[in-house]
Design an enzyme around this catalytic site. Structure first.
Site, PDB file in Angstrom:
ATOM      1  N   LYS A  13       0.833  -1.213   0.000  1.00  0.00           N
ATOM      2  CA  LYS A  13       0.000   0.000   0.000  1.00  0.00           C
ATOM      3  C   LYS A  13       0.868   1.265   0.000  1.00  0.00           C
ATOM      4  O   LYS A  13       0.604   2.181  -0.756  1.00  0.00           O
ATOM      5  CB  LYS A  13      -0.916   0.038   1.238  1.00  0.00           C
ATOM      6  N   ARG A  88      -9.519   1.222   9.338  1.00  0.00           N
ATOM      7  CA  ARG A  88      -8.915  -0.066   9.658  1.00  0.00           C
ATOM      8  C   ARG A  88      -9.961  -1.002  10.269  1.00  0.00           C
ATOM      9  O   ARG A  88      -9.661  -2.137  10.565  1.00  0.00           O
ATOM     10  CB  ARG A  88      -7.847   0.216  10.685  1.00  0.00           C
ATOM     11  N   ARG A 127      11.448  -6.112   4.983  1.00  0.00           N
ATOM     12  CA  ARG A 127      11.383  -4.675   4.675  1.00  0.00           C
ATOM     13  C   ARG A 127      12.391  -3.900   5.527  1.00  0.00           C
ATOM     14  O   ARG A 127      12.570  -4.170   6.703  1.00  0.00           O
ATOM     15  CB  ARG A 127       9.962  -4.205   4.977  1.00  0.00           C
ATOM     16  N   ARG A 160      11.504  -1.465  10.960  1.00  0.00           N
ATOM     17  CA  ARG A 160      10.469  -0.941  11.859  1.00  0.00           C
ATOM     18  C   ARG A 160      10.263  -1.948  12.976  1.00  0.00           C
ATOM     19  O   ARG A 160      10.239  -3.143  12.727  1.00  0.00           O
ATOM     20  CB  ARG A 160       9.147  -0.793  11.093  1.00  0.00           C
ATOM     21  N   ARG A 171      -0.332  -8.392  13.687  1.00  0.00           N
ATOM     22  CA  ARG A 171      -0.937  -7.444  12.731  1.00  0.00           C
ATOM     23  C   ARG A 171      -1.782  -8.178  11.701  1.00  0.00           C
ATOM     24  O   ARG A 171      -2.833  -7.694  11.288  1.00  0.00           O
ATOM     25  CB  ARG A 171       0.161  -6.629  12.036  1.00  0.00           C
TER      26      ARG A 171
HETATM   27  P1  AMP Z   1       0.796   0.881   9.045  1.00  0.00           P
HETATM   28  O1  AMP Z   1       2.011   1.684   8.753  1.00  0.00           O
HETATM   29  O2  AMP Z   1      -0.419   1.355   8.274  1.00  0.00           O
HETATM   30  O3  AMP Z   1       1.022  -0.599   8.905  1.00  0.00           O
HETATM   31  O4  AMP Z   1       0.436   1.142  10.594  1.00  0.00           O
HETATM   32  C1  AMP Z   1       1.331   0.801  11.626  1.00  0.00           C
HETATM   33  C2  AMP Z   1       0.573   0.729  12.946  1.00  0.00           C
HETATM   34  O5  AMP Z   1      -0.018   1.999  13.246  1.00  0.00           O
HETATM   35  C3  AMP Z   1      -0.589  -0.258  12.983  1.00  0.00           C
HETATM   36  O6  AMP Z   1      -0.159  -1.581  13.236  1.00  0.00           O
HETATM   37  C4  AMP Z   1      -1.423   0.325  14.122  1.00  0.00           C
HETATM   38  O7  AMP Z   1      -0.841   0.047  15.382  1.00  0.00           O
HETATM   39  C5  AMP Z   1      -1.281   1.823  13.870  1.00  0.00           C
HETATM   40  N1  AMP Z   1      -2.334   2.292  12.939  1.00  0.00           N
HETATM   41  C6  AMP Z   1      -2.178   2.731  11.662  1.00  0.00           C
HETATM   42  N2  AMP Z   1      -3.345   3.079  11.114  1.00  0.00           N
HETATM   43  C7  AMP Z   1      -4.294   2.848  12.067  1.00  0.00           C
HETATM   44  C8  AMP Z   1      -5.700   2.993  12.115  1.00  0.00           C
HETATM   45  N3  AMP Z   1      -6.405   3.426  11.063  1.00  0.00           N
HETATM   46  N4  AMP Z   1      -6.342   2.667  13.269  1.00  0.00           N
HETATM   47  C9  AMP Z   1      -5.659   2.238  14.343  1.00  0.00           C
HETATM   48  N5  AMP Z   1      -4.334   2.040  14.363  1.00  0.00           N
HETATM   49  C10 AMP Z   1      -3.635   2.349  13.232  1.00  0.00           C
END
Ligand code: AMP
Length: 217
Positions: A13, A88, A127, A160, A171
């Protein structure tokens, strides 16, 4: 053009989002990036988000919804936006619908990037990201020219903390139970388009451009 990018962690994404935002000249809003930036800036939001992120859990809806709505109020979102990683879960999607409706606007398209589950863990754990400029690499499929050094700015690459195996497994579980129901949610609203994310980055991007057509350009 108002677009949402859906898909499991590791679907690509973030990579596609950067390309879409450039092509369609719309701001790329990644809730994950906003939380990570707050973490780097050591804000209260960053400290709160870290507790959830490291465990692979979702940051509470009230906090996340507020951040997105504040961001969507900014002038640059008048011409559209690309949401990456939000909504989400169904509660967030309902809140976004309510917010947009109140503004008299709507979503043009929800792109759902599909990737074989087996490939996801390898994609995420391999990654590496640049903490300085945000460039992303993969140790096998797109390594930097010099091991662990960013091609673009020369900084040392990192993994990360939530890309480590324990967090990734959680996740993926959270995606299955909370985010996947959004596929049905947006299918019912006739806004969902499935994109085969098993192809190369360029092929996926071509399919996305086709799906978005010339709308909003
Ligand atoms: P991502 O970079 O989108 O994979 O997000 C990394 C982490 O940020 C996720 O595993 C969640 O802990 C938090 N996070 C990101 N977007 C959301 C969301 N829309 N709602 C809740 N937590 C989020």
């Amino acid at each position: 053009m108002r677009v949402i990018l859906l898909g499991p962690p590791g679907a690509g994404k973030g990579t596609q989002a950067v390309k879409i935002a450039k092509e369609f000249d719309i701001p790329h809003i990644s809730t994950g990036d906003i939380f990570r930036q707050n973490l780097r800036d050591n804000t209260d939001l960053g400290k709160l988000a870290k507790e959830y992120m490291d465990k692979g859990l979702l940051v509470p809806d009230e906090v996340t919804n507020k951040i997105v709505e504040d961001r969507l109020e900014k002038d640059d979102c008048q011409k559209g936006f690309l949401l990456d990683g939000y909504p989400r879960n169904v509660t967030q999607a309902e809140e976004l619908d309510r917010f947009l409706q109140q503004k008299g606007t709507y979503l043009d398209c929800v792109l759902n990037i599909e990737v074989e589950e087996d490939a996801l863990i390898e994609r995420i754990t391999g990654r590496r990201v640049c903490p300085n400029c945000g460039a992303t690499y993969h140790i096998k499929t797109s390594p930097p020219a010099v091991d662990n050094v960013c091609d673009k700015c020369g900084a040392q690459l990192i993994q990360r903390s939530d890309d480590k195996l324990e967090s990734v497994v959680k996740r993926l579980e959270v995606y299955e139970s909370q985010t996947k129901p959004l596929i049905e949610y947006y299918t019912k609203k006739n806004t969902l388009v499935n994109i085969d994310g098993n192809k190369s980055v360029e092929e996926v991007f071509e399919d996305i451009k086709k799906a978005l057509g010339d709308r909003g350009k």
